[in-house]
Design a protein around this motif. Structure first.
Motif, PDB file in Angstrom:
ATOM      1  N   ALA A   9       0.834  -1.204   0.000  1.00 43.31           N
ATOM      2  CA  ALA A   9       0.000   0.000   0.000  1.00 43.31           C
ATOM      3  C   ALA A   9       0.867   1.252   0.000  1.00 43.31           C
ATOM      4  O   ALA A   9       0.537   2.242  -0.665  1.00 43.31           O
ATOM      5  N   VAL A  10       1.966   1.243   0.723  1.00 44.36           N
ATOM      6  CA  VAL A  10       2.854   2.394   0.770  1.00 44.36           C
ATOM      7  C   VAL A  10       3.567   2.569  -0.567  1.00 44.36           C
ATOM      8  O   VAL A  10       3.651   3.675  -1.105  1.00 44.36           O
ATOM      9  N   LEU A  11       4.070   1.484  -1.128  1.00 45.04           N
ATOM     10  CA  LEU A  11       4.777   1.582  -2.400  1.00 45.04           C
ATOM     11  C   LEU A  11       3.853   1.929  -3.561  1.00 45.04           C
ATOM     12  O   LEU A  11       4.305   2.418  -4.597  1.00 45.04           O
ATOM     13  N   ALA A  12       2.558   1.728  -3.415  1.00 42.28           N
ATOM     14  CA  ALA A  12       1.611   2.094  -4.466  1.00 42.28           C
ATOM     15  C   ALA A  12       1.584   3.599  -4.676  1.00 42.28           C
ATOM     16  O   ALA A  12       1.234   4.074  -5.751  1.00 42.28           O
ATOM     17  N   ASN A  13       1.965   4.376  -3.666  1.00 42.71           N
ATOM     18  CA  ASN A  13       2.000   5.836  -3.769  1.00 42.71           C
ATOM     19  C   ASN A  13       3.297   6.352  -4.381  1.00 42.71           C
ATOM     20  O   ASN A  13       3.388   7.535  -4.706  1.00 42.71           O
ATOM     21  N   ALA A  14       4.287   5.517  -4.522  1.00 41.11           N
ATOM     22  CA  ALA A  14       5.584   5.949  -5.035  1.00 41.11           C
ATOM     23  C   ALA A  14       5.530   6.066  -6.561  1.00 41.11           C
ATOM     24  O   ALA A  14       4.941   5.222  -7.235  1.00 41.11           O
ATOM     25  N   PRO A  15       6.150   7.117  -7.127  1.00 44.80           N
ATOM     26  CA  PRO A  15       6.142   7.254  -8.582  1.00 44.80           C
ATOM     27  C   PRO A  15       6.952   6.160  -9.274  1.00 44.80           C
ATOM     28  O   PRO A  15       6.628   5.752 -10.372  1.00 44.80           O
ATOM     29  N   ASP A  16       8.003   5.703  -8.602  1.00 44.59           N
ATOM     30  CA  ASP A  16       8.827   4.639  -9.190  1.00 44.59           C
ATOM     31  C   ASP A  16       9.327   3.794  -8.031  1.00 44.59           C
ATOM     32  O   ASP A  16      10.073   4.263  -7.177  1.00 44.59           O
ATOM     33  N   ALA A  17       8.912   2.561  -7.983  1.00 40.19           N
ATOM     34  CA  ALA A  17       9.305   1.690  -6.873  1.00 40.19           C
ATOM     35  C   ALA A  17       9.763   0.348  -7.412  1.00 40.19           C
ATOM     36  O   ALA A  17       9.325  -0.105  -8.471  1.00 40.19           O
ATOM     37  N   GLU A  18      10.647  -0.257  -6.673  1.00 44.22           N
ATOM     38  CA  GLU A  18      11.093  -1.612  -6.968  1.00 44.22           C
ATOM     39  C   GLU A  18      10.944  -2.396  -5.664  1.00 44.22           C
ATOM     40  O   GLU A  18      11.812  -2.317  -4.794  1.00 44.22           O
ATOM     41  N   PRO A  19       9.793  -3.041  -5.503  1.00 44.06           N
ATOM     42  CA  PRO A  19       9.472  -3.658  -4.208  1.00 44.06           C
ATOM     43  C   PRO A  19      10.615  -4.504  -3.672  1.00 44.06           C
ATOM     44  O   PRO A  19      11.269  -5.198  -4.451  1.00 44.06           O
TER      45      PRO A  19
END
Length: 95
Positions: free
Chosen positions: A75-85
């Motif tokens: 849920a937190v990474l869904a707000n990031a413009p570019d994420a690599e889980p």
């Protein structure tokens, strides 16, 4: 208690403060006003009043440290413009 010109000059000399002769009378008046104010404070009845250490001596109540919404990486990474889980990606900074 009243301070005269000579007493103010002696206090200034002991404190190693350079005061001009013309300023001694004015400074004596100011110091006498301060001492009168302190005498007024000393006349206030303080029997039964506990001394204060500080104005804000009471500590604020602390809440219990409990995790309420943990393990929400997706849920937190869904707000990031570019994420690599499971991490955020940021531009490389080199100086």
């Amino acid at each position: 208690m009243s301070l005269d010109r000579e007493t103010v000059a002696r206090i200034a000399r002991l404190a190693r403060i350079d005061i001009a002769e013309a300023e001694l009378d004015g400074l004596a008046g100011e110091l006498n006003s301060i001492l009168e104010w302190v005498e007024t404070l000393n006349a206030i009845p303080t029997d039964g009043v506990e001394p204060m250490v500080a104005v804000g001596a009471d500590r604020a109540p602390l809440r219990e440290d409990v995790v309420t919404e943990g393990d929400r990486v997706d849920a937190v990474l869904a707000n990031a413009p570019d994420a690599e889980p499971p991490f955020f990606t940021v531009p490389k900074v080199i100086e």
